[in-house]
Enzyme design. Structure first.
Site: not given
Ligand code: GLV
Length: 320
Positions: A239, A268, A286
């Site tokens: 993250r 984001e 992402h």
């Molecule tokens: C994506 O970022 C997830 O946490 O599945």
């Protein structure tokens, strides 16, 4: 009254079909995150909510949903968007989607390792700019990874899958985290648990796999970056807020570290402007779990959790 299942953004059809076996399904018609007001309107009176990583599941969400809500099934392995304590206080079960996205996300972590160390984004930009280039012994030299050390921060399932890839590429592995891995895992990887400061000071590539929490927010700040070797690379597929992006941009600009590969960002979809102008950082939007197979499996697993809980059973993958 009919069972009401709210899906805050479109998910793959097999998941919707499964949800339809358990109640009336409302799927947001917008292919974008709902605003807070829209989200709260949408969940009103829901028995189950299927949420995405951009939805805040907090007290206000739970107030809006009302006392009938039994499960918030997050379609992501990370659940930093969910106030798990608030859900527990109201008896709302929270589930996530571990396991099904492990390999896809480790692929992206390793792709970023290769892209950043071998300057692949830079090379691609160079060709597309049509400014001309020619092969030479010294043209666009990168850094080899064989025999180098990968430092995994957080040896969960995705960290482990990334470490396995690193071993196949001839890298050594060290890891930092809250728990020591089982002996057989350490033996398989030839890996050892080290304090984070030691990992930062010795790894040639640092790959982040810890979940975002109050403890890991800005874990990689200016001090942590200053501990890394000037020849080292940082990769983030967990993250964005685990890294202080402004400090990272400064470190990359100053050559305090050699490069970085980022799949996730602090705010984001915004990306720190200081990063966009740099050549020595690979930026991708992402994409960790973004394969057809993985996204389908994630949706289906979230739906299985909903179906189990609405049927009076235990969730398949509750969060710890
Ligand atoms: C994506 O970022 C997830 O946490 O599945």
């Amino acid at each position: 009254m009919a069972t009401r299942i709210v899906v805050t953004r479109r998910i793959p059809d097999p998941a919707i079909e499964l949800l339809e076996s358990a109640g009336d399904v409302w799927v947001s018609p917008h292919d974008r995150p709902l605003s807070t007001a829209e989200l709260h309107d949408a969940v009103r009176g829901a028995d189950a909510a299927v949420t995405l990583l951009h939805d805040r599941v907090d007290d206000a969400f739970l107030d809006a949903a009302g006392p009938g809500l039994r499960i918030a099934a997050n379609v992501a392995v990370g659940y930093d968007n969910v106030d798990v304590g608030a859900c527990a206080r109201r008896g709302v079960i929270v589930s996530n989607t571990p396991g099904v996205l492990t390999e896809a996300t480790a692929d992206i972590a390793f792709a970023l390792i290769l892209m950043s160390t071998r300057r692949l984004g830079e090379g691609e930009r160079l060709i597309r700019a049509e400014t001309g280039w020619s092969w030479s012994m010294f043209f666009m030299l990168g850094t080899g990874i064989q025999g180098k050390t990968l430092g995994i921060v957080g040896l969960g399932q995705i960290g482990l899958a990334t470490a396995r890839r690193a071993r196949a590429f001839g890298m050594e592995v060290v890891y930092a985290g809250r728990r020591q891995a089982p002996e057989e895992v350490e033996a398989e990887l030839g890996a050892r648990l080290v304090p984070l400061d030691e990992l930062l000071a010795t790894a040639d590539v640092v790959s982040l796999h810890c979940p975002l929490s109050a403890e890991t927010r800005h874990l990689i700040d200016a001090d942590a970056l200053a501990r890394m070797k000037p020849s080292a690379f940082l990769v983030n597929t967990t993250r964005g807020p685990v890294v202080d992006e402004a400090a990272l941009a400064d470190a990359l600009r100053a050559g305090a570290i050699a490069g970085a590969g980022l799949d996730v960002f602090e705010r984001e979809p915004e990306v720190h402007p200081g990063l966009i102008e740099l050549e020595n950082v690979v930026l991708i939007p992402h994409l960790g779990s973004a394969t057809i197979e993985t996204r389908t499996a994630m949706g289906v697993l979230a739906a299985q959790n909903v179906v189990a809980v609405l049927g009076g059973g235990a969730p398949v993958t509750p969060v710890a």
